[in-house]
Scaffold this motif. Structure first.
Motif, PDB file in Angstrom:
ATOM      1  N   GLN A   4     -61.687  10.683   9.041  1.00  0.00           N
ATOM      2  CA  GLN A   4     -61.995   9.626   8.083  1.00  0.00           C
ATOM      3  C   GLN A   4     -63.452   9.190   8.162  1.00  0.00           C
ATOM      4  O   GLN A   4     -64.081   8.917   7.141  1.00  0.00           O
ATOM      5  N   SER A  10     -66.275   8.423   1.215  1.00  0.00           N
ATOM      6  CA  SER A  10     -65.424   7.849   0.169  1.00  0.00           C
ATOM      7  C   SER A  10     -63.946   7.889   0.540  1.00  0.00           C
ATOM      8  O   SER A  10     -63.092   7.705  -0.316  1.00  0.00           O
ATOM      9  N   LYS A  11     -63.637   8.145   1.809  1.00  0.00           N
ATOM     10  CA  LYS A  11     -62.239   8.233   2.228  1.00  0.00           C
ATOM     11  C   LYS A  11     -61.774   6.859   2.708  1.00  0.00           C
ATOM     12  O   LYS A  11     -62.180   6.388   3.770  1.00  0.00           O
ATOM     13  N   SER A  12     -60.926   6.238   1.925  1.00  0.00           N
ATOM     14  CA  SER A  12     -60.465   4.883   2.228  1.00  0.00           C
ATOM     15  C   SER A  12     -59.278   4.919   3.173  1.00  0.00           C
ATOM     16  O   SER A  12     -58.724   5.981   3.495  1.00  0.00           O
ATOM     17  N   GLU A  15     -56.315   6.509   1.478  1.00  0.00           N
ATOM     18  CA  GLU A  15     -56.328   7.967   1.529  1.00  0.00           C
ATOM     19  C   GLU A  15     -55.928   8.465   2.907  1.00  0.00           C
ATOM     20  O   GLU A  15     -55.284   9.506   3.051  1.00  0.00           O
ATOM     21  N   MET A  16     -56.321   7.750   3.933  1.00  0.00           N
ATOM     22  CA  MET A  16     -55.944   8.113   5.302  1.00  0.00           C
ATOM     23  C   MET A  16     -54.435   8.073   5.469  1.00  0.00           C
ATOM     24  O   MET A  16     -53.824   8.980   6.042  1.00  0.00           O
TER      25      MET A  16
END
Length: 225
Positions: A4, A10-12, A15-16
């Motif tokens: 992450q 841009s991986k929130s 999304e994780m």
């Protein structure tokens, strides 16, 4: 967490969590598949898959493509009969079988909320003075007449199945297809009058069923031939 906070930023957290759910899906996620995974190859396979599968009007979904011939008027020209008027063929009309739509809906669990036996509603205004109340399709005179008509038909030996009326309510309006441009068509929707009108009016009820899509017709300059 290393995934992450490395690479793209841009991986929130959402999304994780979504990635975690993928790993926990024993039916869909196989670790051994990752040993031969190539994103370029998989994207090419996905592109080939979507060439056909992205088409919502596939025959396996019950859709058919037909042409329709219609008679057209011509300005300042009077024809002896409708058959003498110019004829135009509309290509690419996508449609479903009404029988298939009715069958699929009546086989669905939503059918348990349908009103299959009609009834009359009356308001007793005063003693000896009543007024008919018209609120739902299944309490309308037409529904009552249709119910009595089909139940008065002769039956074959051993036929003890219940006879009910499917109240089909058609509706259509032009629909804009793009945020930019003027692409549009005319969808035809089917609702069931057996269903409570307050339920039909809720977008979340999915009470409208698609039965046809009519393409826009390009203007014809000369229809004299």
């Amino acid at each position: 967490m290393c995934w992450q906070y490395s690479g793209a930023n841009s991986k929130s957290s959402v999304e994780m969590k979504r990635l975690t759910r993928v790993f926990l899906d024993d039916d869909e996620y196989k670790r051994e598949d990752m040993r031969v995974f190539d994103d370029v190859h998989e994207k090419r396979l996905l592109k080939e898959y979507l060439k056909d599968r992205s088409n919502l009007f596939r025959m396996e979904n019950g859709w058919r493509c037909s042409s329709v011939k219609i008679r057209l008027p011509k300005e300042k020209v009077k024809f002896a009969s409708e058959e003498a008027a110019p004829e135009m063929e509309i290509m690419g009309v996508h449609h479903c079988s009404l029988t298939d739509v009715v069958r699929s809906v009546f086989e669905d669990s939503i059918m348990s909320t349908f009103h299959l036996m009609p009834f009359r509603q009356r308001w007793e205004i005063s003693e000896g003075h009543t007024m008919n109340v018209y609120s739902e399709a299944y309490s309308s005179p037409s529904f009552l007449e249709a119910y009595e008509e089909i139940n008065a038909l002769p039956r074959d030996p051993g036929d003890n199945l219940e006879r009910v009326v499917a109240s089909l309510m058609m509706w259509s309006d032009s629909t804009h297809l793009a945020s930019f441009g003027d692409a549009s068509l005319w969808p035809f929707y089917l609702c069931f009058g057996n269903q409570l009108k307050y339920t039909r009016g809720k977008p979340t009820a999915s009470a409208c069923h698609h039965v046809a899509y009519i393409p826009n017709v390009s203007p014809v300059r000369d229809l004299s031939s």
